[in-house]
Design a protein around this motif. Structure first.
Motif, PDB file in Angstrom:
ATOM      1  N   MET A 152       0.735  -0.953   0.022  1.00  0.00           N
ATOM      2  CA  MET A 152       0.320  -0.308   0.025  1.00  0.00           C
ATOM      3  C   MET A 152       0.380   1.054  -0.045  1.00  0.00           C
ATOM      4  N   ALA A 153       2.422   1.214   0.535  1.00  0.00           N
ATOM      5  CA  ALA A 153       3.017   2.355   0.632  1.00  0.00           C
ATOM      6  C   ALA A 153       3.542   2.475  -0.006  1.00  0.00           C
ATOM      7  N   ALA A 154       3.880   1.776  -1.711  1.00  0.00           N
ATOM      8  CA  ALA A 154       3.804   2.134  -2.623  1.00  0.00           C
ATOM      9  C   ALA A 154       3.396   2.266  -3.482  1.00  0.00           C
ATOM     10  N   MET A 155       2.426   2.776  -3.189  1.00  0.00           N
ATOM     11  CA  MET A 155       0.892   2.981  -4.305  1.00  0.00           C
ATOM     12  C   MET A 155       1.890   4.192  -5.251  1.00  0.00           C
ATOM     13  N   SER A 156       1.480   4.555  -6.074  1.00  0.00           N
ATOM     14  CA  SER A 156       1.191   5.443  -6.970  1.00  0.00           C
ATOM     15  C   SER A 156      -0.581   6.631  -6.202  1.00  0.00           C
ATOM     16  N   PRO A 157      -0.694   8.014  -5.835  1.00  0.00           N
ATOM     17  CA  PRO A 157      -1.224   8.585  -5.294  1.00  0.00           C
ATOM     18  C   PRO A 157      -2.635   8.403  -6.057  1.00  0.00           C
ATOM     19  N   GLU A 158      -2.524   8.149  -7.483  1.00  0.00           N
ATOM     20  CA  GLU A 158      -3.639   7.751  -8.232  1.00  0.00           C
ATOM     21  C   GLU A 158      -4.225   6.624  -8.038  1.00  0.00           C
ATOM     22  N   ASP A 159      -2.945   5.046  -7.582  1.00  0.00           N
ATOM     23  CA  ASP A 159      -3.624   3.506  -7.498  1.00  0.00           C
ATOM     24  C   ASP A 159      -4.246   4.193  -5.837  1.00  0.00           C
ATOM     25  N   PHE A 160      -3.948   4.776  -4.799  1.00  0.00           N
ATOM     26  CA  PHE A 160      -4.631   4.669  -3.633  1.00  0.00           C
ATOM     27  C   PHE A 160      -5.841   5.455  -3.610  1.00  0.00           C
ATOM     28  N   CYS A 175      -9.728  16.035   5.160  1.00  0.00           N
ATOM     29  CA  CYS A 175      -8.319  16.137   5.173  1.00  0.00           C
ATOM     30  C   CYS A 175      -7.858  17.724   6.012  1.00  0.00           C
ATOM     31  N   GLY A 176      -6.790  17.287   6.543  1.00  0.00           N
ATOM     32  CA  GLY A 176      -5.908  18.072   6.880  1.00  0.00           C
ATOM     33  C   GLY A 176      -4.891  18.602   6.511  1.00  0.00           C
ATOM     34  N   PHE A 177      -4.306  20.375   6.050  1.00  0.00           N
ATOM     35  CA  PHE A 177      -3.628  20.816   5.172  1.00  0.00           C
ATOM     36  C   PHE A 177      -2.304  19.875   4.483  1.00  0.00           C
ATOM     37  N   ASP A 178      -2.211  19.661   5.920  1.00  0.00           N
ATOM     38  CA  ASP A 178      -0.810  19.174   5.352  1.00  0.00           C
ATOM     39  C   ASP A 178      -1.231  17.752   5.457  1.00  0.00           C
ATOM     40  N   PHE A 179      -2.004  16.776   4.962  1.00  0.00           N
ATOM     41  CA  PHE A 179      -2.017  15.519   4.579  1.00  0.00           C
ATOM     42  C   PHE A 179      -0.948  15.561   3.194  1.00  0.00           C
ATOM     43  N   HIS A 180      -0.492  13.733   3.538  1.00  0.00           N
ATOM     44  CA  HIS A 180       0.096  13.314   1.962  1.00  0.00           C
ATOM     45  C   HIS A 180      -0.266  12.105   2.166  1.00  0.00           C
ATOM     46  N   TYR A 181       0.048  11.549   0.646  1.00  0.00           N
ATOM     47  CA  TYR A 181      -0.543   9.950   0.463  1.00  0.00           C
ATOM     48  C   TYR A 181       0.468   9.690  -0.926  1.00  0.00           C
ATOM     49  N   GLY A 182      -0.103   8.026  -1.274  1.00  0.00           N
ATOM     50  CA  GLY A 182       0.746   7.835  -1.728  1.00  0.00           C
ATOM     51  C   GLY A 182       2.753   7.333  -1.870  1.00  0.00           C
ATOM     52  N   ALA A 183       2.896   7.073  -3.054  1.00  0.00           N
ATOM     53  CA  ALA A 183       3.852   6.701  -2.696  1.00  0.00           C
ATOM     54  C   ALA A 183       5.414   7.516  -2.263  1.00  0.00           C
ATOM     55  N   GLY A 243       4.810   9.883   0.136  1.00  0.00           N
ATOM     56  CA  GLY A 243       3.736  11.627  -0.496  1.00  0.00           C
ATOM     57  C   GLY A 243       3.867  11.965  -1.034  1.00  0.00           C
ATOM     58  N   ALA A 244       3.660  11.681  -2.093  1.00  0.00           N
ATOM     59  CA  ALA A 244       3.194  12.323  -3.345  1.00  0.00           C
ATOM     60  C   ALA A 244       2.437  13.051  -3.949  1.00  0.00           C
ATOM     61  N   GLY A 245       1.301  12.734  -3.304  1.00  0.00           N
ATOM     62  CA  GLY A 245      -0.165  13.511  -3.142  1.00  0.00           C
ATOM     63  C   GLY A 245      -0.466  13.736  -1.242  1.00  0.00           C
ATOM     64  N   ASN A 246      -0.977  15.185  -2.273  1.00  0.00           N
ATOM     65  CA  ASN A 246      -1.494  16.119  -1.524  1.00  0.00           C
ATOM     66  C   ASN A 246      -3.018  16.482  -1.560  1.00  0.00           C
ATOM     67  N   CYS A 247      -2.620  17.347  -0.631  1.00  0.00           N
ATOM     68  CA  CYS A 247      -4.589  17.695  -0.652  1.00  0.00           C
ATOM     69  C   CYS A 247      -5.042  18.211  -2.219  1.00  0.00           C
ATOM     70  N   GLU A 248      -3.722  19.217  -2.475  1.00  0.00           N
ATOM     71  CA  GLU A 248      -4.737  19.609  -4.068  1.00  0.00           C
ATOM     72  C   GLU A 248      -4.970  18.105  -5.079  1.00  0.00           C
ATOM     73  N   THR A 249      -4.232  17.417  -5.034  1.00  0.00           N
ATOM     74  CA  THR A 249      -3.951  16.774  -6.207  1.00  0.00           C
ATOM     75  C   THR A 249      -4.918  15.217  -5.793  1.00  0.00           C
ATOM     76  N   LEU A 250      -5.426  15.132  -3.992  1.00  0.00           N
ATOM     77  CA  LEU A 250      -6.728  14.613  -3.907  1.00  0.00           C
ATOM     78  C   LEU A 250      -8.190  15.371  -4.507  1.00  0.00           C
ATOM     79  N   LYS A 251      -7.510  16.452  -4.445  1.00  0.00           N
ATOM     80  CA  LYS A 251      -8.984  17.268  -5.538  1.00  0.00           C
ATOM     81  C   LYS A 251      -8.785  17.133  -6.838  1.00  0.00           C
ATOM     82  N   GLN A 252      -8.046  16.454  -7.840  1.00  0.00           N
ATOM     83  CA  GLN A 252      -8.210  16.507  -8.553  1.00  0.00           C
ATOM     84  C   GLN A 252      -8.020  14.875  -9.004  1.00  0.00           C
ATOM     85  N   GLN A 253      -8.089  14.541  -8.661  1.00  0.00           N
ATOM     86  CA  GLN A 253      -7.683  12.738  -8.099  1.00  0.00           C
ATOM     87  C   GLN A 253      -9.292  12.115  -7.751  1.00  0.00           C
ATOM     88  N   ALA A 254     -10.046  12.683  -6.943  1.00  0.00           N
ATOM     89  CA  ALA A 254     -11.229  12.469  -6.390  1.00  0.00           C
ATOM     90  C   ALA A 254     -12.592  12.748  -7.503  1.00  0.00           C
TER      91      ALA A 254
END
Length: 320
Positions: free
Chosen positions: A99-107, A122-130, A132-143
């Motif tokens: 799970m840690a190795a997933m790209s932000p998109e796959d997560f 999410c909090g302003f400093d939330f990160h996800y994906g391998a 920590g490449a994903g953040n709040c802005e990428t989440l808005k784009q992908q979700a």
């Protein structure tokens, strides 16, 4: 409370419309509470249930191959606090190397996509994906659902964080820790049999088998409370090695429950730490120790009297 488990191998099949917050939530402090309040409000707006998405184990443990990492709260505590704050569902992401190795998109698509999310907080400093490449802005784009970002909750010293609170707990600065937590710091555990040294001195104690996951507060004597079921009683709490009469290599946690009678063996109790009274000391003899315990008991009463008056004053000032 409904618990939903998700892993790379185990897929969730429940399709319950949810609005959720996401994070590790160690301490469930005032910053985390802001996320939960926004989540509950979002769920009401969307006419669906609320959820808290968390990780097990701590992602830091998995990513850095760590062991024996300490926390302010256990998973059990975090779950119970979330429910008390209005959360309907707990979603546990079993965080593995895969799970840690997933790209932000796959997560987002493969993990969060297993839920019928209508919104996420999410909090302003939330990160996800391998890495920590994903953040709040990428989440808005992908979700495909609403994403709400909560700013940092701060005091005069800056962002309220688990790191700050952990340091305060380790230093025994419970009043400051409790201010950041937004509630009284708590340790819970099962009452076990000790050597009954306290009983022989007129100070019977409940000895607690606590989780090894806890960050341990500074050793010494604390004024506080013990909660047994729905009952909360005053307590004089000791954390230490009992060097005078009952030395233990491992830290012991025990509480003298004031004006309490009853059999607690085998029961879960929760200790609330209010103020550190004094450091642990080795006394010359049993008589000196008893004299000090008498003084500790008087000091505990004074501290809790003042603390309870301050709570009453705060209640009176609060708008009704």
């Amino acid at each position: 409370m409904r618990v939903i488990n998700i892993s790379c191998e185990r897929r969730n099949t429940r399709r319950i419309p949810l609005c959720a917050c996401i994070g590790y939530f160690d301490g469930m402090h005032r910053g985390h509470q802001a996320l939960i309040r926004e989540t509950v409000a979002m769920a009401k707006r969307n006419h669906c249930e609320s959820a808290l998405i968390t990780f097990d184990p701590d992602p830091w443990v998995t990513i850095h191959d760590l062991t024996d990492v300490k926390h302010i709260t256990t998973m059990r505590q975090r779950m119970n606090m979330a429910v008390e704050l209005g959360i309907d569902n707990i979603v546990v992401l079993h965080f593995s190397k895969q799970m840690a190795a997933m790209s932000p998109e796959d997560f987002v698509s493969d993990i969060l996509g297993q839920l019928d999310l209508k919104g996420i907080v999410c909090g302003f400093d939330f990160h996800y994906g391998a890495k920590g490449a994903g953040n709040c802005e990428t989440l808005k784009q992908q979700a495909s659902f609403e994403v709400a970002v909560v700013d940092a909750v701060e005091d005069e010293e800056g962002k309220i964080s688990s790191t700050r609170i952990s340091k305060l707990v380790e230093e025994g600065r419970m009043e400051e820790a409790n201010e950041l937590l937004g509630y009284e710091y708590q340790m819970e555990g099962i009452v076990i049999h000790g050597r009954h040294k306290g009983t022989s001195m007129g100070f019977p104690t409940a000895n607690i088998r606590y989780s090894p996951e806890y960050i341990m507060p500074l050793t010494g004597v604390y004024a506080g409370y013990a909660r047994i079921g729905n009952r909360k009683v005053r307590a004089m709490i000791n954390i230490g090695h009992n060097p005078t009469l009952n030395y233990s290599e491992n830290l012991s946690v025990e509480a003298h429950l004031i004006d309490f009678r009853g059999d607690l063996y085998g029961r879960m109790i929760t200790l609330h730490l209010i103020r550190h009274l004094r450091p642990e000391m080795k006394f010359k003899n049993r008589s000196n120790l008893i004299m000090q315990l008498d003084q500790d008991l008087r000091d505990t009463g004074k501290i809790l009297n003042a603390y309870e008056r301050s709570l009453s004053s705060a209640d009176e000032r609060a708008p009704h």
